[in-house]
Scaffold this motif. Structure first.
Motif, short mmCIF file in Angstrom:
data_model
loop_
_atom_site.label_atom_id
_atom_site.label_comp_id
_atom_site.label_asym_id
_atom_site.label_seq_id
_atom_site.Cartn_x
_atom_site.Cartn_y
_atom_site.Cartn_z
N TYR A 132 -17.03 33.69 -6.23
CA TYR A 132 -17.62 32.32 -6.21
C TYR A 132 -18.83 32.17 -7.32
CZ TYR A 132 -14.89 31.44 -2.29
OH TYR A 132 -13.53 31.15 -1.46
N GLU A 133 -19.06 31.20 -8.07
CA GLU A 133 -20.33 30.99 -8.82
C GLU A 133 -21.21 30.01 -8.22
OE1 GLU A 133 -18.62 30.47 -12.93
OE2 GLU A 133 -17.69 32.41 -12.91
N LYS A 134 -20.60 28.84 -8.21
CA LYS A 134 -21.66 27.92 -7.77
C LYS A 134 -21.79 27.90 -6.39
CE LYS A 134 -20.19 24.92 -11.91
NZ LYS A 134 -19.78 23.42 -12.08
N GLY A 135 -20.99 28.03 -5.75
CA GLY A 135 -21.19 27.95 -4.13
C GLY A 135 -19.65 28.62 -3.33
N SER A 136 -19.98 29.19 -2.08
CA SER A 136 -18.91 29.75 -1.57
C SER A 136 -18.21 28.55 -0.53
CB SER A 136 -19.53 30.71 -0.41
OG SER A 136 -20.40 31.70 -1.27
N GLU A 137 -16.90 29.12 -0.49
CA GLU A 137 -16.07 28.20 0.24
C GLU A 137 -15.32 29.01 1.43
OE1 GLU A 137 -11.95 25.49 -0.23
OE2 GLU A 137 -12.72 26.76 -1.87
N LEU A 138 -15.48 28.30 2.64
CA LEU A 138 -14.78 28.95 3.81
C LEU A 138 -13.75 27.97 4.17
CD1 LEU A 138 -14.68 30.68 6.37
CD2 LEU A 138 -16.10 29.23 7.55
N ALA A 139 -12.36 28.41 3.58
CA ALA A 139 -11.51 27.72 3.44
C ALA A 139 -10.63 27.70 4.83
CB ALA A 139 -10.37 28.27 2.54
N VAL A 140 -10.05 26.39 4.90
CA VAL A 140 -9.02 26.19 6.15
C VAL A 140 -8.05 26.47 5.66
CG1 VAL A 140 -8.28 24.49 7.64
CG2 VAL A 140 -10.85 24.39 7.12
N VAL A 141 -7.23 27.45 6.19
CA VAL A 141 -5.88 28.16 5.95
C VAL A 141 -4.81 27.78 6.81
CG1 VAL A 141 -6.95 29.76 4.32
CG2 VAL A 141 -6.22 30.37 6.95
N GLY A 142 -5.16 26.92 7.79
CA GLY A 142 -3.90 26.98 8.95
C GLY A 142 -4.62 26.05 10.08
N LYS A 143 -3.55 25.90 11.12
CA LYS A 143 -4.01 25.36 12.38
C LYS A 143 -3.89 26.51 13.37
CE LYS A 143 -2.35 20.53 11.58
NZ LYS A 143 -1.47 19.61 11.91
N ALA A 144 -4.88 26.36 14.42
CA ALA A 144 -4.84 27.32 15.48
C ALA A 144 -4.31 26.57 16.74
CB ALA A 144 -6.44 27.68 15.66
N ARG A 145 -3.87 27.31 17.61
CA ARG A 145 -3.50 26.74 18.94
C ARG A 145 -4.38 26.09 19.77
NH1 ARG A 145 -2.69 29.91 22.77
NH2 ARG A 145 -3.21 31.95 21.72
N ARG A 146 -4.01 25.04 20.33
CA ARG A 146 -5.13 24.23 20.92
C ARG A 146 -5.75 25.16 22.02
NH1 ARG A 146 -4.07 18.61 24.33
NH2 ARG A 146 -6.36 18.27 24.75
N GLY A 147 -7.38 25.10 21.76
CA GLY A 147 -7.98 25.97 22.78
C GLY A 147 -8.00 27.29 22.35
N ALA A 148 -7.53 27.90 21.38
CA ALA A 148 -7.56 29.26 20.97
C ALA A 148 -8.59 29.63 20.09
CB ALA A 148 -6.19 29.70 20.24
N THR A 149 -9.43 30.41 20.38
CA THR A 149 -10.45 31.03 19.13
C THR A 149 -10.40 32.74 19.22
OG1 THR A 149 -11.83 31.33 21.66
CG2 THR A 149 -12.12 29.22 20.44
N GLY A 150 -11.07 33.20 18.32
CA GLY A 150 -10.86 34.47 17.91
C GLY A 150 -11.24 34.99 16.45
N THR A 151 -11.15 35.96 16.37
CA THR A 151 -11.44 36.59 14.94
C THR A 151 -10.69 37.76 14.59
OG1 THR A 151 -14.12 36.04 15.21
CG2 THR A 151 -13.44 37.53 13.54
N ARG A 152 -10.09 37.52 13.51
CA ARG A 152 -9.19 38.90 12.81
C ARG A 152 -9.97 39.32 11.44
NH1 ARG A 152 -6.33 34.86 14.60
NH2 ARG A 152 -6.31 33.78 12.65
N ILE A 153 -10.28 40.42 11.37
CA ILE A 153 -11.13 41.16 10.27
C ILE A 153 -10.17 42.46 9.87
CG2 ILE A 153 -13.08 42.43 9.52
CD1 ILE A 153 -14.65 41.18 11.91
N ARG A 154 -9.90 42.34 8.65
CA ARG A 154 -9.14 43.33 8.13
C ARG A 154 -9.62 43.85 6.71
NH1 ARG A 154 -2.50 43.07 5.92
NH2 ARG A 154 -2.50 45.28 5.20
N TYR A 155 -9.87 45.06 6.78
CA TYR A 155 -10.52 45.63 5.42
C TYR A 155 -10.10 47.14 4.76
CZ TYR A 155 -13.27 48.82 8.51
OH TYR A 155 -13.54 49.89 9.24
#
Length: 718
Positions: A186-209
């Motif tokens: 990113y050059e001008k500003g970073s973007e946290l993209a929306v890439v899909g829909k999550a189940r209703r009420g579902a929360t969580g994090t997935r990290i892969r490196y």
């Protein structure tokens, strides 16, 4: 030095000093410092450092579970070398952080000392404290992808060596991902993209490196066994939390070598169940739970509303939760934790625990001195810790650790709080009038006194026993036939079964360096017996006295009087049993001798074949060591047309050999065979000794029944 040379040297020095200016100073900003000096943040850049990065990500998910957010964490080792951690917690914040103008996700992964663990109220007690874990992992990764489920949407962002941007495979899309894909920062500003829909009420994090190969050597890899051990440990420390470890790498030598393997860990019993899992020996007491808390004040810098750090006095609460039990052995297993983070090098919490243990036992032994026959001797810490298995945990906000690796707790006030809790709770247990607890307390105090006497006895042995020489008398057992050599190097002690074998062995030995100690029959099974009973047993006491290095915790390998200790028993079932009893004694009370590879088993022959010589040739003697070897040898001799004198001699004991035969086959270093006793896996060996020689009969009976079909009936000496 000539004046001209001095002047030149002075000018050169002056010039060097002038050339060194502020322009030569480097200021590393942001994640550059992490990549330049990774060891400062993760300890090393080998496999341990690689695992430390993984712990940082896992511990963030565990901190959420500690706060009551999410009860499942999954760790996946992918075939492409990447690792993925999934949780069902609240998810990293995706809104804008006001001071930086960046989303919460970007702040967490790109800013050092940023996060929710600096007293903002998000975490009352956590393993992460310094706010550098996720950002350090990001800086040391050739690629990191993060996905967050919040408010019905799935957000995604990718990083390359700590820099946010977009990979050509598009973060969040399905299919193969690779750090070598084209990357656009990113050059001008970073973007946290929306890439899909999550189940209703579902929360969580997935990290892969993907760990950066520029930082970590190519031979470094994730340690599956260490990962499983850490997951199991965490499931004990956080009851109700489920951890799933999945290995898809197909690495040879691992459980997943033939295909993906998955292990699930969940324990509702908490640290009580953890202690039962860790305990290596039969119990003297049940698992006792010591719980309590205390408060203390400390002055810490707090971020005020204007963004300034202001020294503020705050009151902290420290919760103490300890599970412990004593067993019949003398090994000590103590694991300590602060907010579920392991502190392998201890700290103030462990110091308070050990100091209080010693204080409580000294008071109890003083009160029961006459009953327990304590005398004037004082118990010390090692006597109390012998046979102890314990898990010591404390929970508090913002503990002070020594370094990012968090191996030592430094918060001073924790010591006194832990000490008070242990003193109060343990005293109540030991002095309890309840019948069951009273019996256990009595047995425990007797064990501590026996350990104290064993230590004192070992010290006396060390102080008073010396190898005898012409100028000093020996207090060693009269049945010992010592060698003439005064040094340890090259000397051998043969522990001989029976007086008849002893008579032959005296003639067969080389008295210059070979000593003999006979034992009568089967010695005490020390796996079942108390330490005091072992010391009273004549045969066990003689062996300990002759070796001269003491026993148990007081064993001093440097004081051992012989270079080798060789068990020489008959080649029959009774001989094997006696050898097993002796090995139990060495493993239980003189283990360093075994670990140093100085314990051996002699291999006497079972048969003697006399081959008739042709014409005037002398008959040839051949020794065999098993029935199978005898059959094979006879078949070979028959095939070669050799005549064997009948009957073939079968030795029932060492005493049936004459001195020349015993020397040739079993005692002469130039011709004999010795089996060295080794310890490749101490825990596995301890388990086998407890199964075969311990107090609990039922597992042994089941083992015998299950193994009966595998027994070679021809080996039974009926």
């Amino acid at each position: 030095m000539p004046a001209a040379a001095k002047t030149a040297a002075k000018k050169a020095t002056s010039k060097t000093a002038q050339d060194y200016t502020a322009h030569h100073l480097q200021v590393l900003e942001g994640l550059e410092a992490v990549r330049k000096r990774p060891g400062m943040y993760i300890g090393t850049t080998d496999s341990r450092g690689l695992m430390h990065c993984l712990w940082e990500i896992i511990d963030n998910a565990v901190d959420e579970a500690l706060g009551g957010h999410g009860d499942r964490i999954e760790v996946i080792l992918h075939r492409d070398g990447s690792v993925e951690v999934r949780d069902q917690a609240r998810g990293i914040p995706v809104d804008i952080e006001p001071r930086t103008g960046l989303t919460g996700v970007e702040v967490v992964f790109t800013k050092l000392h940023a996060g929710g663990k600096f007293g903002g109220g998000s975490y009352t007690a956590s393993g992460g404290l310094h706010g550098v874990g996720a950002s350090v992992v990001n800086a040391l990764s050739s690629r990191l992808d993060v996905e967050v489920d919040r408010a019905g949407k799935t957000y995604a962002m990718s990083f390359r060596r700590g820099e946010p941007g977009v990979f050509s495979d598009v973060a969040g899309s399905a299919g193969e991902k690779d750090p070598d894909h084209e990357f656009t920062a990113y050059e001008k500003g970073s973007e946290l993209a929306v890439v899909g829909k999550a189940r209703r009420g579902a929360t969580g994090t997935r990290i892969r490196y993907w760990a950066d190969p520029h930082i970590f050597p190519t031979e470094s890899g994730f340690d599956y066994d260490a990962l499983v051990a850490r997951a199991r440990q965490t499931s004990f420390l956080v009851p109700g939390l489920t951890l799933v470890i999945r290995d898809e790498r197909r690495v040879p030598g691992t459980p997943g070598a033939d295909g993906p393997v998955e292990e699930v860990f969940s324990h509702d019993g908490g640290i009580t169940e953890f202690v039962e899992f860790l305990a290596p020996d039969p119990s003297v007491t049940d698992v006792w739970r010591l719980q309590g808390s205390g408060t203390f004040t400390e002055t810490v810098p707090v971020l005020d509303a204007s963004g300034h750090m202001t020294p503020t006095e705050v009151e902290r609460e420290c919760g103490v939760d300890i599970a412990l039990r004593w067993g019949t052995g003398y090994d000590t297993t103590v694991r300590s934790f602060v907010n579920i983070i392991s502190t392998p090098k201890g700290g103030t919490h462990l110091a308070g625990f050990e100091a209080s243990l010693l204080k409580v036992f000294r008071k109890q032994l003083e009160a029961n001195a006459r009953k327990l026959k304590v005398g004037s001797d004082k118990v010390d810490k090692d006597d109390v810790l012998a046979g102890l298995t314990a898990v010591v945990t404390v929970r508090l906000a913002e503990p002070q650790f020594e370094g990012q690796t968090k191996e030592v707790l430094g918060t001073v006030a924790v010591r006194s709080i832990v000490s008070r809790v242990v003193e109060r709770e343990l005293t109540e247990r030991i002095s309890s009038p309840r019948r069951g607890e009273k019996q256990q307390a009595t047995a425990l105090l007797e064990k501590v006194v026996a350990e104290m006497k064993s230590r004192i006895s070992a010290r006396l042995h060390k102080e008073t026993q010396r190898r005898k020489n012409a100028l000093e008398s020996s207090s060693l057992p009269p049945k010992l036939r010592d060698c003439r050599s005064n040094g340890t190097e090259g000397t051998e002690l043969f522990i001989v079964e029976g007086d008849s074998a002893m008579g032959t062995a005296k003639e067969a030995r080389n008295s210059e360096f070979q000593a003999l100690l006979p034992i009568r029959g089967k010695i005490l099974n020390v796996q079942k017996a108390a330490v005091g009973d072992m010391l009273k047993n004549a045969e066990c006491a003689s062996i300990i006295q002759v070796i001269g290095a003491g026993s148990g915790r007081g064993f001093d390998l440097d004081s051992a009087r012989y270079g080798k200790v060789i068990i020489m028993t008959d080649a029959d079932v009774d001989g094997a049993h006696i050898r097993t009893l002796l090995l139990t004694l060495f493993f239980t009370h003189m283990r360093p001798l075994v670990e140093a590879g100085r314990v051996y088993a002699a291999v006497p022959p079972l048969h003697r074949i006399e081959v008739v010589g042709a014409g005037s040739k002398k008959n040839e003697l051949i020794y065999t060591y098993s029935e199978a070897e005898l059959r094979k040898t006879l078949a070979s001799l028959e095939k070669r047309g050799k005549t064997v004198k009948s009957p073939i001699q079968r030795y029932k004991g060492l005493g049936e050999m004459d001195a020349d035969q015993l020397a040739e086959t079993t005692m002469d270093p130039a011709q004999r065979t010795l089996r060295r006793v080794t310890l490749d896996d101490v825990a596995a060996v301890a388990e086998v000794f407890e199964l075969l020689m311990g107090k609990d009969v039922e597992p042994r009976r089941e083992f015998i029944v299950a193994s009966a079909d595998a027994l070679d009936r021809e080996r039974i000496d009926a």
